[in-house]
Motif scaffolding. Structure first.
Motif, PDB file in Angstrom:
ATOM      1  N   ARG A  15       0.785  -1.239   0.000  1.00 48.76           N
ATOM      2  CA  ARG A  15       0.000   0.000   0.000  1.00 48.76           C
ATOM      3  C   ARG A  15       0.817   1.289   0.000  1.00 48.76           C
ATOM      4  O   ARG A  15       0.337   2.328   0.457  1.00 48.76           O
ATOM      5  CB  ARG A  15      -0.980   0.060   1.183  1.00 48.76           C
ATOM      6  N   LEU A  21      -7.388   8.256  -1.930  1.00 44.54           N
ATOM      7  CA  LEU A  21      -8.024   7.017  -1.479  1.00 44.54           C
ATOM      8  C   LEU A  21      -9.108   6.576  -2.465  1.00 44.54           C
ATOM      9  O   LEU A  21      -9.276   5.391  -2.724  1.00 44.54           O
ATOM     10  CB  LEU A  21      -8.608   7.189  -0.072  1.00 44.54           C
ATOM     11  N   ILE A  78      -4.034   4.520   5.010  1.00 43.66           N
ATOM     12  CA  ILE A  78      -4.409   3.823   3.769  1.00 43.66           C
ATOM     13  C   ILE A  78      -4.739   2.359   4.066  1.00 43.66           C
ATOM     14  O   ILE A  78      -5.714   1.807   3.556  1.00 43.66           O
ATOM     15  CB  ILE A  78      -3.283   3.920   2.713  1.00 43.66           C
TER      16      ILE A  78
END
Lengths: 271, 271
Positions: free
Chosen positions: A155, B122, A212
């Motif tokens: 990520r 995101l 995240i």
């Protein structure tokens, strides 16, 4: 009060959107409402677009901004009828370019983002296929063919950057994620050693990583502050020890990460 | 003789590349050699860029074209020293915009393709994850969440279009490929029936399909003229019978396919 902004194009609208967006982001005190009208390639479509613009003017009582990339002079001139401030992104430069190049422009609609040739399309397809089949370390066999192999913790931005580089630059980009097991007492995984000159590292601030990861697996060890701090610390130490170039992706968009990787690695675009 | 074209930016260079490329494609008789220099955000980097431009001038004996998107006035002005024809893509419009908006521009570098906010990042991540996990019909469970589901025969452009729509527009795009077995006496697969209002079809000319498939599996039944013709014919008949909107991707780039899908389906960009 908001200002309507229209991006009007005879093609995809991508060029008008890109420059138009660049320009309006410089005005922070105005609230903009953006609308793109693509494929305006006939007088009829121009009429319809001008109606929409004029409606926005009626609604707000203030002139919308209109950014156009239109080739056909008749279509382009039609926008003079709009109750709007029109910025002609294209013709503003075509005249001076004709003079400098001593050549008339071809006035061909929709060339920018069209299929220039089928080789180019096939190359982009190949790059996308490569990114997909070499995502997340699923296949390490094709690393010989890779232009670049992004490495980093889960990520930190590897997958979006690989896809972007494939789509926009035709670069064969693989990525390899370090797993939790890889992390402790970190060493460069054996499978990567033969390709050391293709490796490029990403890192990220632990706090951002945590945020995240929490989107994907809330309340997991994976998304915990300790785990994120540990992984980032170990991986950065490894980059330094192994002298692998890396950038911190925290504050960057996918476009910025990708272009910074290109600039730092010296890779050239393939399309 | 070739003309050098420099795209100079204090950010990613994407805006300068996009409009610069649009403009030069209108001149078909000139051979251009394109170079992008991104992140020119200091006088020192400007000096280095001007050196490269002047070198290109020396080499060719003819002025390179230079397209700039530079905010800092000092950096921008430095390019007046270049032996080149400079087109200021940014400042040309900022003045008139200041007047129209009655607001001074903020003169902030690198805003265009930066992370505007972490929510946006995101959201893009989510869209990319969605496209990857719903590529090629691997997972049909998330179709509830999909904004659109592209359908079509193998290699007609579904995957690149889904990825592009995810990256550029934040759209949750799944895709479902028809297999060889699906094709004969074609009916809409059961799994797609509950999502009929989200379906969008792609088709492609059989000859082109054959060419693309041959890249992947040369001399296979899969890439044979008969098979390609058969699949395309059956699928198009099904689209018509089921009244599913579709476009023919043959002559289009990934950008064009994506923007045409958006326009035809009425989907709005999410980012």
């Amino acid at each position: 009060m908001k200002r309507y902004v229209f991006m009007i194009s005879d093609g995809t609208g991508i060029t008008a959107e890109t420059l138009g967006h660049s320009l309006i982001t410089q005005f922070e005190n105005t609230k903009f409402e953006r609308l793109t009208i693509p494929y305006v390639d006939s007088l009829k479509k121009a009429e319809h677009a001008v109606e929409q613009i004029n409606q926005a003017f009626e609604e707000q009582g203030i002139k919308p901004l209109v950014f156009t990339t239109l080739i056909d002079p008749e279509v382009r001139n039609y926008f003079k009828k709009a109750n709007a401030r029109v910025f002609d992104l294209f013709n503003t430069f075509i005249g001076p370019m004709e003079e400098e190049l001593n050549e008339k422009s071809s006035y061909t609609v929709g060339k920018t983002h069209g299929v220039v040739n089928s080789k180019l399309y096939l190359h982009r397809l190949e790059a996308i296929d490569f990114a997909l089949s070499h995502d997340d370390g699923v296949k390490t066999r094709g690393y010989d063919k890779a232009d670049i192999i992004l490495i980093g913790v889960s990520r930190c931005g590897k997958t979006p950057s690989c896809l972007y580089m494939a789509l926009q630059y035709g670069i064969l980009a693989a990525n390899y994620p370090f797993t939790e097991e890889d992390i402790i007492g970190f060493k460069l995984p054996e499978v990567l050693k033969p390709y050391k000159n293709k490796l490029f590292g990403l890192t990220i601030d632990p706090q951002r990583l945590q945020q995240i990861r929490a989107e994907r697996r809330p309340n997991s060890k994976y998304a915990s502050p300790e785990q994120c701090r540990l992984e980032v610390k170990e991986v950065e130490a490894m980059y330094q020890k192994e002298k692998i170039s890396y950038i911190n992706s925290t504050k960057y968009s996918i476009e910025e990460i990708s272009t910074k990787i290109l600039a730092a690695s010296g890779l050239q675009r393939k399309i």
